[in-house]
Design an enzyme around this catalytic site. Structure first.
Site, short mmCIF file in Angstrom:
data_model
loop_
_atom_site.label_atom_id
_atom_site.label_comp_id
_atom_site.label_asym_id
_atom_site.label_seq_id
_atom_site.Cartn_x
_atom_site.Cartn_y
_atom_site.Cartn_z
N ASP A 24 79.43 11.14 40.76
CA ASP A 24 79.82 10.97 42.16
C ASP A 24 78.57 10.49 42.89
OD1 ASP A 24 80.39 11.25 44.84
OD2 ASP A 24 80.81 13.42 44.77
N LYS A 87 74.27 4.16 50.33
CA LYS A 87 75.65 3.81 49.99
C LYS A 87 76.33 3.02 51.11
CE LYS A 87 79.88 6.14 48.44
NZ LYS A 87 80.40 7.46 48.05
N GLU A 187 87.35 7.80 44.61
CA GLU A 187 87.01 9.22 44.82
C GLU A 187 88.27 10.09 44.97
OE1 GLU A 187 84.27 8.96 48.08
OE2 GLU A 187 82.77 7.97 46.83
N ASP A 215 88.86 14.19 52.91
CA ASP A 215 87.46 14.29 52.47
C ASP A 215 86.52 14.30 53.68
OD1 ASP A 215 84.92 13.94 51.45
OD2 ASP A 215 85.45 12.32 50.07
#
Ligand code: AMP
Length: 622
Positions: A24, A87, A187, A215
C-alpha cells in the site's frame, strides 16, 4: 496470455508458489504485507511497533537519504529538504498542480509546460517516480529482512480514480525499486478482498454485490462504489476530497484550544515549536477520544482539555462533507443507499466513533470495521498477490497482456499506452501533436516491451498518417487509440481531430514470441531500470530544452522593440547557456539552465503581453 513470473537472479520463469509482496503506497504512510500460513500479515518496523512507514524522505547532508519515521521528524526543521505527499504528484504535469504549490514545503518546479513535474532538492532534480521508488525500496527491504530472502515481485495499490499516467508512474516506481509489479490494484478492491468480499469461497461470491468503500485517511477522503460479480471488481463511481482528513480534525481541536486560551492564530506560524506542540497535542487528544470520553493536557504551562461531545460538534461539518461525497458517488453510480450490500471502512480516521456511526447511519447498515483500518489495504494487496502467485487455485485469473504496448515518441522514447498486465479486452489512448511547423505526415511506430528506449523493445509495426493540414507545431491534435480485443489482436488507430483524417493497422502482439523471450525482456527491463531512467530523464530534459530554445528565439524576434538592450543580452546569454547545457549529459545541469532562463524571462513575457494587449485595445472602447 498469462502472468509472467521471473527469477531476477537466474532469469528463469518461476513456477507459482513464492512470496509476492502486497504494498500500500500511501500519501501519508506506506505498508508492506505478505501471506503467512494462509493469512495476510503486515511487516512491522525493526522495533516491532508499527507497520506504518511514513511516506516521507529526508535528504540529509552528503548523499544520505532517510526514509520513514526519522525523515518525518525533519518535516518542521528542514522542510525544503524533506519530501512528503509525493503520491499527490505521481503522473502529474505542472499544469495539474498549479495552484497547489503552496501545499508542498519543498520546491515543485513550476514550468509553463505540459511535462511531468520534478522536485528540486538541494541542487538535484527528482521525479515523483524516483522518490516513490525510494519508499518502495525501503518496504522491499523490510519484507526481505523479515523473511530473510529476496522478494522481487509485488502488487501495488493505487486509488480507484488514478488515471493511466498515475498507474504507469506507480509501475515505473516499482521497477526502479527492483520490483516486478505483477499488478496495480485499486485500493478499495484490496480493502474488500481483505474482508473476504468477492473472494471465491465466500458464500454468495457468484452473485452480484454492490459495496461502498469509505476511506478517510490523514489528508484525503475517498469513497468508491464497486460492483462485484464472479470475482471481478468493477468501479461504478468514485468521489472524495483530496484535502480532507484527520489533519483537519486536529486543526479543529487546535482552533478550539487557541480560542480557549485566547491565543492569536498567528503564533502558530511565528513560533514553529509552539505550532508543532499544539498540533501534536491535538492529535493525541483526537486519538484518545476514540476510546475515552475526555482528554486533558498542558500546553505552554496552561491546562487544556476537551470532551468527546465537544470534539464531535467541532468535526460535524467535516463528517458531513464526507457524506455529501458519498451521496454524489451514489448519484454517479445511479443507485440509492438501499442498493449497497456492504460498507467497508478504511483509513486511520475511521477509528473516530462518530465517523463510524455517521457512515453506518447514512447507508442504513452496520459497517465492516473489524480489521485495522490502516492495514486493510495492504492486507488485501497481499491476498491479491497470493492469488497471482497461484496459491489460491480456485480463483479465476483474467487474461492479461504480458508486455506493455506503446509508440515511439521524440528522442526514441517508448510511450506506453497499454501497460503490461492490463486485463483484456482493453482500450486506451492518448493525444499527440506535431513538433515541426507545417508538418504533413506523422509516422506511428508501435512497440512492445518494458524498456524506456524503443531500440531495446520489439517493433510490431508502423504506418504513416499522411495529409495532416499544415498548421503551426503543437496545434494538430492527433488521437491515437490502442484497442486490444479478447483474442489478443491489437488495432492501432490514429485520427487528426481538427481535420478528421484517420488511419489504422491491426497487429497480433504475441505472434512469434515465446514465454522465454518475454521473461528475458522483463528481466532486462528491471536490470536496466536505473540506467533507462537516467537516459529517459536526459532525453526529456533535452526535449524540454529544445522547445524552450525555439520559443525563446521566437520571443526575442517578436518583442525586439519592447525589450531593453540589457534584457536582450541577458536572454541571449541564457539561451546560449541552455544550448550548451543541452549538449551535455547531465539532466540536472539542463534543468538548472531551463530554470534560470524561465526565471529571467517570465516577467519579460508578462510585460510583453501587457504591451501587446494595450496596443490592441488602443482606440477601442470597451
Ligand atoms: P492514514 O492516512 O490512513 O494512515 O490515517 C492517518 C490518520 O488517522 C491521521 O490523521 C491519524 O491522526 C488518524 N488516526 C490514527 N489513529 C487514530 C485514532 N485512534 N483515532 C482517531 N484518529 C486516528
Amino acid at each position: 496470455m498469462a502472468t509472467i513470473s521471473i527469477n531476477l537472479k537466474e532469469g528463469d520463469i518461476e513456477r507459482p508458489g513464492e512470496v509476492i509482496a502486497g504494498i500500500d503506497l500511501g500519501t501519508t504512510n506506506s505498508l508492506v504485507a505478505y501471506m503467512k500460513d494462509g493469512a495476510p500479515v503486515c511487516v512491522k518496523d525493526e522495533a516491532g511497533k508499527s507497520a506504518l512507514l511514513p511516506s516521507v524522505l529526508h535528504f540529509a547532508s552528503g548523499d544520505t537519504i532517510i526514509v520513514g519515521e526519522h525523515a518525518r521528524e525533519q518535516l518542521i526543521k528542514s522542510p525544503a529538504d524533506t519530501i512528503y505527499s509525493v503520491k499527490r504528484l505521481m503522473g502529474k504535469s505542472y499544469q495539474d498542480v498549479r495552484g497547489f504549490e503552496d501545499f508542498f514545503g519543498y520546491k515543485v518546479i513550476d514550468d509553463d509546460t505540459e511535462s511531468l513535474v520534478k522536485i528540486r532538492v538541494k541542487d538535484r532534480f527528482y521525479t515523483p517516480v524516483e522518490l516513490s521508488a525510494m519508499i518502495l525500496k525501503e518496504l522491499k527491504e523490510r519484507v526481505e529482512n523479515r523473511l530473510n530472502q529476496p522478494v522481487t515481485k509485488a502488487v501495488i495499490t493505487v486509488p480507484a480514480y488514478f488515471n493511466d499516467n498515475q498507474r504507469q508512474a506507480t509501475r515505473d516506481a516499482g521497477k526502479l525499486a527492483g520490483l516486478d509489479v505483477l499488478r496495480i490494484v485499486n485500493e478499495p478492491t484490496a480493502a474488500a478482498l481483505a474482508y473476504g468480499i468477492g473472494r471465491p469461497g465466500e458464500q454468495d461470491s457468484h452473485e452480484q454485490e454492490t459495496i461502498a468503500v469509505y476511506d478517510l485517511g490523514g489528508g484525503t477522503f475517498d469513497i468508491s462504489i464497486l460492483q462485484i460479480e464472479n470475482g471481478i471488481f468493477e468501479v461504478l463511481s468514485t468521489n472524495g476530497d483530496t484535502f480532507l482528513g484527520g489533519d483537519d480534525f486536529d486543526q479543529a481541536i487546535v482552533n478550539y484550544w487557541l480560542e480557549e486560551l485566547s491565543i492569536d492564530k498567528k503564533l502558530l506560524t511565528e513560533e514553529k515549536d509552539f505550532g508543532q506542540e499544539i498540533r501534536l497535542a491535538a492529535e493525541s487528544a483526537k486519538k484518545a477520544l476514540s476510546s475515552h470520553e475526555s482528554y486533558k493536557s498542558a500546553i505552554k504551562g496552561s491546562a487544556v482539555s476537551i470532551t468527546r461531545s465537544t470534539f464531535e460538534d467541532l468535526i460535524a461539518p467535516l463528517v458531513q462533507r464526507t457524506l455529501d461525497c458519498c451521496r454524489n458517488a451514489l448519484r454517479d453510480a445511479g443507485i440509492g443507499t438501499e442498493k449497497i450490500d456492504k460498507v467497508v471502512m478504511v483509513g486511520g480516521s475511521t477509528r473516530v466513533p462518530v465517523v463510524r456511526s455517521a457512515v453506518a447511519g447514512f447507508f442504513g447498515k452496520p459497517v465492516f470495521d473489524d480489521l485495522d483500518p490502516d492495514e486493510v489495504v495492504a492486507l488485501g494487496a497481499a491476498i491479491q498477490a497470493d492469488i497471482l502467485a497461484g496459491n489460491q487455485q480456485d480463483l479465476l485469473l483474467l487474461d492479461i497482456t504480458p508486455l506493455s504496448l506503446g509508440i515511439e515518441t521524440i528522442g526514441g522514447l517508448m510511450d506506453v499506452i497499454i501497460p503490461r498486465n492490463s486485463k483484456i479486452p482493453t482500450k486506451a489512448g492518448r493525444q499527440y501533436t506535431t513538433s515541426v511547423d507545417g508538418q504533413k505526415n506523422l509516422k506511428i511506430s508501435v512497440f512492445q516491451g518494458e524498456r524506456d528506449l524503443v531500440e531495446h523493445n520489439r517493433k510490431l509495426g508502423e504506418f504513416i498518417l499522411r495529409g495532416i493540414p499544415p498548421m503551426p507545431a503543437g496545434l494538430p491534435k492527433i488521437d491515437i487509440q490502442f484497442i486490444l480485443n479478447a483474442d489478443g489482436i491489437l488495432t492501432v488507430r490514429a485520427r487528426e481531430l481538427r481535420s478528421d483524417l484517420a488511419q489504422e493497422i491491426e497487429i497480433r502482439p504475441t505472434y512469434g514470441i515465446s514465454e522465454e523471450q518475454m521473461a528475458t525482456m522483463l528481466l532486462d527491463s528491471i536490470k536496466n531500470a536505473q540506467s533507462d531512467m537516467t537516459v529517459r530523464g536526459l532525453l526529456e530534459a533535452r526535449n524540454e530544452a529544445s522547445n524552450l530554445l525555439n520559443s525563446g528565439e521566437k520571443f526575442l524576434k517578436q518583442n525586439d522593440g519592447i525589450l531593453s538592450e540589457a534584457e536582450k543580452a541577458t536572454t541571449n546569454a541564457l539561451l546560449k547557456a541552455l544550448h550548451e547545457a543541452a549538449k551535455g549529459d547531465d539532466k540536472d545541469v539542463i534543468h538548472r539552465a531551463i530554470d534560470e532562463l524561465n526565471d529571467f524571462t517570465s516577467p519579460l513575457a508578462h510585460r510583453a503581453m501587457d504591451v501587446t494587449i494595450r496596443d490592441a485595445m488602443k482606440g477601442k472602447k470597451v
